[in-house]
Design a protein around this motif. Sequence first.
Motif, PDB file in Angstrom:
ATOM      1  N   ASP A  98       0.829  -1.209   0.000  1.00 13.98           N
ATOM      2  CA  ASP A  98       0.000   0.000   0.000  1.00 13.98           C
ATOM      3  C   ASP A  98       0.862   1.257   0.000  1.00 13.98           C
ATOM      4  OD1 ASP A  98      -2.242  -1.537   0.098  1.00 13.98           O
ATOM      5  OD2 ASP A  98      -2.370  -1.488   2.291  1.00 13.98           O
ATOM      6  N   PRO A  99       0.433   2.276  -0.738  1.00 11.34           N
ATOM      7  CA  PRO A  99       1.229   3.497  -0.800  1.00 11.34           C
ATOM      8  C   PRO A  99       1.191   4.266   0.513  1.00 11.34           C
ATOM      9  CG  PRO A  99      -0.828   3.787  -1.985  1.00 11.34           C
ATOM     10  CD  PRO A  99      -0.780   2.350  -1.559  1.00 11.34           C
ATOM     11  N   ASN A 100       2.204   5.063   0.758  1.00 11.74           N
ATOM     12  CA  ASN A 100       2.266   5.880   1.978  1.00 11.74           C
ATOM     13  C   ASN A 100       3.074   7.138   1.680  1.00 11.74           C
ATOM     14  OD1 ASN A 100       5.102   5.156   2.252  1.00 11.74           O
ATOM     15  ND2 ASN A 100       4.349   3.151   2.909  1.00 11.74           N
ATOM     16  N   GLU A 101       3.353   7.911   2.717  1.00 15.06           N
ATOM     17  CA  GLU A 101       4.027   9.198   2.502  1.00 15.06           C
ATOM     18  C   GLU A 101       5.531   9.007   2.329  1.00 15.06           C
ATOM     19  OE1 GLU A 101       3.360  12.016   5.634  1.00 15.06           O
ATOM     20  OE2 GLU A 101       3.979  13.701   4.381  1.00 15.06           O
ATOM     21  N   ALA A 102       6.077   9.644   1.318  1.00 14.58           N
ATOM     22  CA  ALA A 102       7.521   9.562   1.069  1.00 14.58           C
ATOM     23  C   ALA A 102       8.250  10.532   1.973  1.00 14.58           C
ATOM     24  CB  ALA A 102       7.816   9.931  -0.388  1.00 14.58           C
ATOM     25  N   SER A 103       9.557  10.313   2.146  1.00 14.93           N
ATOM     26  CA  SER A 103      10.326  11.367   2.796  1.00 14.93           C
ATOM     27  C   SER A 103      11.699  11.499   2.156  1.00 14.93           C
ATOM     28  CB  SER A 103      10.414  11.173   4.308  1.00 14.93           C
ATOM     29  OG  SER A 103      11.238  10.104   4.611  1.00 14.93           O
ATOM     30  N   LEU A 104      12.229  12.702   2.319  1.00 16.52           N
ATOM     31  CA  LEU A 104      13.517  13.043   1.731  1.00 16.52           C
ATOM     32  C   LEU A 104      14.509  13.331   2.849  1.00 16.52           C
ATOM     33  CD1 LEU A 104      15.290  14.090  -0.728  1.00 16.52           C
ATOM     34  CD2 LEU A 104      14.383  16.343  -0.179  1.00 16.52           C
ATOM     35  N   GLY A 118      11.599  16.098   4.881  1.00 17.93           N
ATOM     36  CA  GLY A 118      10.135  15.955   4.838  1.00 17.93           C
ATOM     37  C   GLY A 118       9.697  15.366   3.512  1.00 17.93           C
ATOM     38  N   ASP A 119       8.409  15.481   3.248  1.00 17.72           N
ATOM     39  CA  ASP A 119       7.832  14.877   2.040  1.00 17.72           C
ATOM     40  C   ASP A 119       8.069  15.789   0.834  1.00 17.72           C
ATOM     41  OD1 ASP A 119       6.297  13.717   0.108  1.00 17.72           O
ATOM     42  OD2 ASP A 119       4.418  13.756   1.229  1.00 17.72           O
ATOM     43  N   ALA A 146      -0.204  13.526  -3.422  1.00 12.06           N
ATOM     44  CA  ALA A 146       1.172  13.663  -2.936  1.00 12.06           C
ATOM     45  C   ALA A 146       1.400  12.960  -1.603  1.00 12.06           C
ATOM     46  CB  ALA A 146       1.546  15.136  -2.834  1.00 12.06           C
ATOM     47  N   LYS A 147       0.393  13.040  -0.732  1.00  9.69           N
ATOM     48  CA  LYS A 147       0.583  12.474   0.617  1.00  9.69           C
ATOM     49  C   LYS A 147       0.721  10.953   0.590  1.00  9.69           C
ATOM     50  CE  LYS A 147       1.018  15.909   3.284  1.00  9.69           C
ATOM     51  NZ  LYS A 147       2.346  16.207   2.732  1.00  9.69           N
ATOM     52  N   GLU A 182       6.522  16.808  -8.472  1.00  8.87           N
ATOM     53  CA  GLU A 182       5.135  17.217  -8.617  1.00  8.87           C
ATOM     54  C   GLU A 182       4.428  16.268  -9.570  1.00  8.87           C
ATOM     55  OE1 GLU A 182       5.067  21.334  -9.598  1.00  8.87           O
ATOM     56  OE2 GLU A 182       2.891  21.318  -9.893  1.00  8.87           O
ATOM     57  N   TRP A 183       3.176  15.965  -9.296  1.00  7.16           N
ATOM     58  CA  TRP A 183       2.416  15.101 -10.204  1.00  7.16           C
ATOM     59  C   TRP A 183       2.222  15.802 -11.552  1.00  7.16           C
ATOM     60  CZ3 TRP A 183       1.189  10.296 -10.954  1.00  7.16           C
ATOM     61  CH2 TRP A 183       0.276  10.001 -11.977  1.00  7.16           C
ATOM     62  N   ILE A 184       2.475  15.096 -12.634  1.00  4.93           N
ATOM     63  CA  ILE A 184       2.201  15.608 -13.978  1.00  4.93           C
ATOM     64  C   ILE A 184       1.523  14.474 -14.744  1.00  4.93           C
ATOM     65  CG2 ILE A 184       3.202  16.622 -16.069  1.00  4.93           C
ATOM     66  CD1 ILE A 184       5.649  17.416 -14.531  1.00  4.93           C
TER      67      ILE A 184
END
Length: 332
Positions: free
Chosen positions: A240-246, A260-261, A268-269, A321-323
């Motif tokens: 399952d997808p979740n929040e990414a972090s950098l 952060g994300d 995005a979240k 960013e989503w494109i």
Amino acid sequence: MKRRSFCRLFICTSCLFMVGGLSAQEARRNTKFVPKALWKDTDGEHINAHGGGVLFHEGTYYWYGERRGDRTSSGGISVYSSKDLYNWKNEGAVLSPVDNPDSDITWGCVMERPKAIYNAQTRQFVLWFHLELKGQGYAAARAAVATSDTPTGPFKFIESFRPNGNMSRDMGLFVDDDGAAYHIYSSDENYALRIARLREDYLGPTTEDTLLFRNHREAPALFKHRGKYYLITSGCTGWDPNEASLHVADQLFGPWELIGDPMRGGEAKKTFGGQSTFVLPVQGKKDAFIFMADEWRPKKLQDSRYIWLPIQMHADGINIEWIDEWSLDYFN
Ligand code: GAL
């Protein structure tokens, strides 16, 4: 009379292979990235290279990934080649499970997150992946290594192990400017993310092996830009997808600062419904990196989709960013 009808038939048959004056293959040529769409290879088949990474070698990109069937057990590791990043030729399986029940890679094993690098000293292509032994679920938590003289293999399985005795599940590889290579891996039931410098032959870890952080992260994708190291990871929620972090660092062995994300727009979240796997540096373009993620479809893993998005580099960090669709012109 007979002759004339033959002629007509001939013209019509050739028309079958033309679409608007293009051959069927030309008409199928991709010129853009459409995240989550069904990505077809040059034979018109859905690309089967999940949890993967890309190696650039002598003018060609090689995309290694998990060859998936319906089940969680593995169909092996596949490779696709491309000159332009849009059109991928299936080069077949580079490593497949074997019939020998005594082998670590006997059928029923799980091979995940393959990454390949080239060792200029030994002139070998070295493939690392996460291996789970047959019938043990995800308990074995090993890294595995295979080598080949050519990028398209077949690769020879060398061995599997726990690096320096540590559990090793989701993983990535990174080669620094000086040719030193590193294994970044989720350890300690995924509670720890570690990095180990590889031996000069890239076939195993050295004991230079350090904890990066204990944030319960996986799916590491590491890249370098203007002397800084960037590490994108996911949380641990299975398919399952979740929040990414950098995280960002000046040195590979840390300290790593949590930024952060970096995802923006759309879902995005939840990393747009995907999970990180690799960051691909685009050749011949400045500051051009592609974030690669998998939108997993666990009921039918081979139907999982690819999310590739351009990374926006800023003076103080990065964003993704989503494109809906984009091309490499984005980087111009
Ligand atoms: C994810 C991991 C995948 C796969 C999956 C199995 O957390 O990133 O590579 O192992 O779990 O549930």
